[in-house]
Design a protein around this motif. Structure first.
Motif, short mmCIF file in Angstrom:
data_model
loop_
_atom_site.label_atom_id
_atom_site.label_comp_id
_atom_site.label_asym_id
_atom_site.label_seq_id
_atom_site.Cartn_x
_atom_site.Cartn_y
_atom_site.Cartn_z
N GLU A 2 2.88 -10.74 -6.63
CA GLU A 2 3.52 -10.54 -8.15
C GLU A 2 4.36 -9.39 -7.99
OE1 GLU A 2 3.81 -12.88 -10.21
OE2 GLU A 2 2.50 -14.34 -9.04
N THR A 3 5.37 -9.48 -8.62
CA THR A 3 6.23 -8.29 -8.74
C THR A 3 6.20 -7.85 -10.25
OG1 THR A 3 8.28 -9.42 -8.68
CG2 THR A 3 7.57 -8.46 -6.81
N ASN A 4 5.84 -8.76 -11.18
CA ASN A 4 5.64 -8.57 -12.58
C ASN A 4 4.41 -8.84 -13.04
OD1 ASN A 4 8.50 -7.68 -12.82
ND2 ASN A 4 9.46 -9.58 -12.67
N ARG A 5 4.05 -8.27 -14.03
CA ARG A 5 2.94 -8.85 -14.77
C ARG A 5 2.96 -8.38 -16.18
NH1 ARG A 5 -2.22 -5.06 -12.92
NH2 ARG A 5 -1.35 -2.97 -13.65
N PRO A 6 2.34 -9.15 -17.26
CA PRO A 6 2.36 -8.87 -18.47
C PRO A 6 1.60 -7.57 -18.87
CG PRO A 6 1.25 -10.56 -18.36
CD PRO A 6 1.34 -10.25 -16.90
N CYS A 7 2.11 -6.86 -19.82
CA CYS A 7 1.28 -5.63 -20.19
C CYS A 7 1.69 -5.30 -21.72
CB CYS A 7 1.67 -4.16 -19.57
SG CYS A 7 3.48 -3.89 -19.84
#
Length: 140
Positions: free
Chosen positions: A28-33
């Motif tokens: 993954e290159t993005n993840r929620p925060c």
């Protein structure tokens, strides 16, 4: 790009080669925060001033006061605007009169006189100028 390594233990040589990796193994290159939101303090408006006394105040009492307040609805958080320092206010009431003080005014005591005969019934020495008497004084 997918990089693989082949380690030949006997030759002590490291070979690197390029190949096409499976899309399912792609990291993954993005993840929620979650970024914390600033919350400012929220307070109610000041209440109405409390009523001042309608009657007079005793002479030795302290000044009549009235007050007002406000309530915190939401505390500040995460660097939001702090709550105000003043949550309660007090002030002196205007023109509350001091109660008049009335005292009896007394005259000086008159000299002692014998109780009249009609009151003394049955007492001995009715003609003497001594015995039970009364002192009187006037008041206004």
């Amino acid at each position: 790009m997918c990089i693989g390594r082949l380690n030949k233990v006997f030759l002590k040589t490291l070979f690197v080669y390029t190949c096409r990796c499976l899309d399912s193994s792609r990291p993954e290159t993005n993840r929620p925060c979650l970024l914390p939101c600033k919350k400012d303090c929220v307070v109610t408006p000041f209440s109405e001033w409390t009523a001042c006394p309608t009657s007079c105040l005793p002479d030795n009492s302290t000044a009549a006061m009235q007050s007002r307040y406000r309530i915190i609805i939401q505390m500040s958080a995460n660097g939001g605007q702090e709550c105000p320092d003043t949550m309660y206010e007090e002030r002196e009431c205007d023109s509350v009169r001091v109660c008049p003080v009335y005292r009896w005014r007394m005259q000086k005591w008159h000299s002692c006189t014998l109780v009249p005969d009609s009151v003394r019934r049955g007492l001995s020495g009715s003609g003497e100028a001594c015995g039970n008497g009364l002192e009187t004084r006037g008041k206004y």
